[in-house]
Design an enzyme around this catalytic site. Structure first.
Site, PDB file in Angstrom:
ATOM      1  CB  SER A  56     -19.391  79.332 106.539  1.00  0.00           C
ATOM      2  OG  SER A  56     -18.904  80.102 107.616  1.00  0.00           O
TER       3      SER A  56
ATOM      4  CE1 TYR B 293     -14.477  77.507 106.093  1.00  0.00           C
ATOM      5  CE2 TYR B 293     -15.146  79.621 106.995  1.00  0.00           C
ATOM      6  CZ  TYR B 293     -15.376  78.276 106.814  1.00  0.00           C
ATOM      7  OH  TYR B 293     -16.504  77.703 107.348  1.00  0.00           O
TER       8      TYR B 293
END
Length: 279
Positions: free
Chosen positions: A121, A147
């Site tokens: 990501s 994350y």
């Protein structure tokens, strides 16, 4: 994202959906079969946060494996831990995939020219792996830093795996699929303070629909255009440039650092086995 396996099935691949929810997986498999006219779509249980589940999946695999897409993930969860005490995002997004991929190295090598596709990501640019505290036992828990750490770990895994597995002919590449608002990944956004870049009016994020979001993964998994490529990080179906401050694109230098990649590999082995890696 069902579009990736649908595209692979359409290209003639035998597809196994490894899923936490078998009922939902069965529905997705039926949809793929009906839309592609192919019957070789299977479903198997796999919970990446449960290492016994990963081990069972690995043990059940029979025969060569030509393509492995490490796609599952969670994002910005509340502070949650696995039974081992591992922070959930690191455990799911990195350790579960690490266990899965390393456990399947034999079948991948057996295939000859296998490809491993690691879905990372652009969120990796928000933070490095916190090597002295990957489980946020001493730092205040921040869902977005956790994350970011897990997504940086995905890229570092690609760096080290592409080096270690080159003699087996296994290509390992990673990618940023873009921001796809129609998936369930953002289910925790309403319960946490999202970064400003998540503003729907932002112009510095690569927004995608589901078809566009699947494209780079499918390219790396099956296209002859990238045959032989390994150790690469892509976005928008092209190799990503170095990240520039203020722009939410590109790849951070620390995510490609070979020393950090080797260190993460050793840490991952030790966390999963309780022992240092044998060399």
């Amino acid at each position: 994202m069902v579009l990736r396996p649908r595209a692979l099935a359409s290209a003639g691949a035998e597809v196994t959906l490894a899923v936490r929810g078998v009922d939902a997986g069965d529905r997705a498999a039926q949809d793929i079969k009906q839309s592609t006219g192919r019957s070789e779509v299977f479903v198997a249980p796999l919970d990446l946060a449960d290492q016994a589940s990963v081990a069972a999946f690995v043990a059940s695999w029979d025969g060569p494996l030509h393509i492995l897409v490490n796609n599952a993930g969670v994002m910005a969860t509340p502070e949650l831990r696995t039974p081992e005490g591992w922070e959930l995002q690191f455990a799911t997004n990195h350790l579960g995939h690490f266990h899965l991929a390393t456990g399947l190295r034999g079948p991948l090598a057996q295939a000859g020219g296998a490809r491993v596709v690691v879905v990372s990501s652009v969120g990796h640019i928000n933070g490095e792996v916190i090597f002295d505290d990957v489980n946020f036992e001493h730092h205040p828990y921040d869902p977005w830093l956790a994350y970011a750490q897990s997504k940086t770990a995905n890229i570092l895994f690609m760096v080290e795996a592409s080096k270690r597995w080159a003699p087996d002919g296994i290509a390992v590449n990673a990618l940023n699929p873009g921001r796809i608002p129609t998936t369930g990944l953002g289910r925790h956004l309403e319960s946490t303070d999202a970064p400003a870049s998540f503003d729907p009016h932002s112009t510095d994020v690569s927004w995608k629909n589901t078809q566009q979001g699947a494209a780079t993964s499918v390219l790396l998994a099956a296209s002859p255009l990238v045959a032989g490529a390994t150790g690469r990080y892509l976005e928008d179906c092209n190799e990503a440039p170095p990240h520039q401050p203020g722009i939410r694109r590109g790849v951070a230098a620390y995510a490609l650092d070979p020393d950090k990649a080797a260190r993460l590999w050793r840490l991952s082995v030790e966390m999963l086995t309780g022992q240092p890696e044998k060399v």
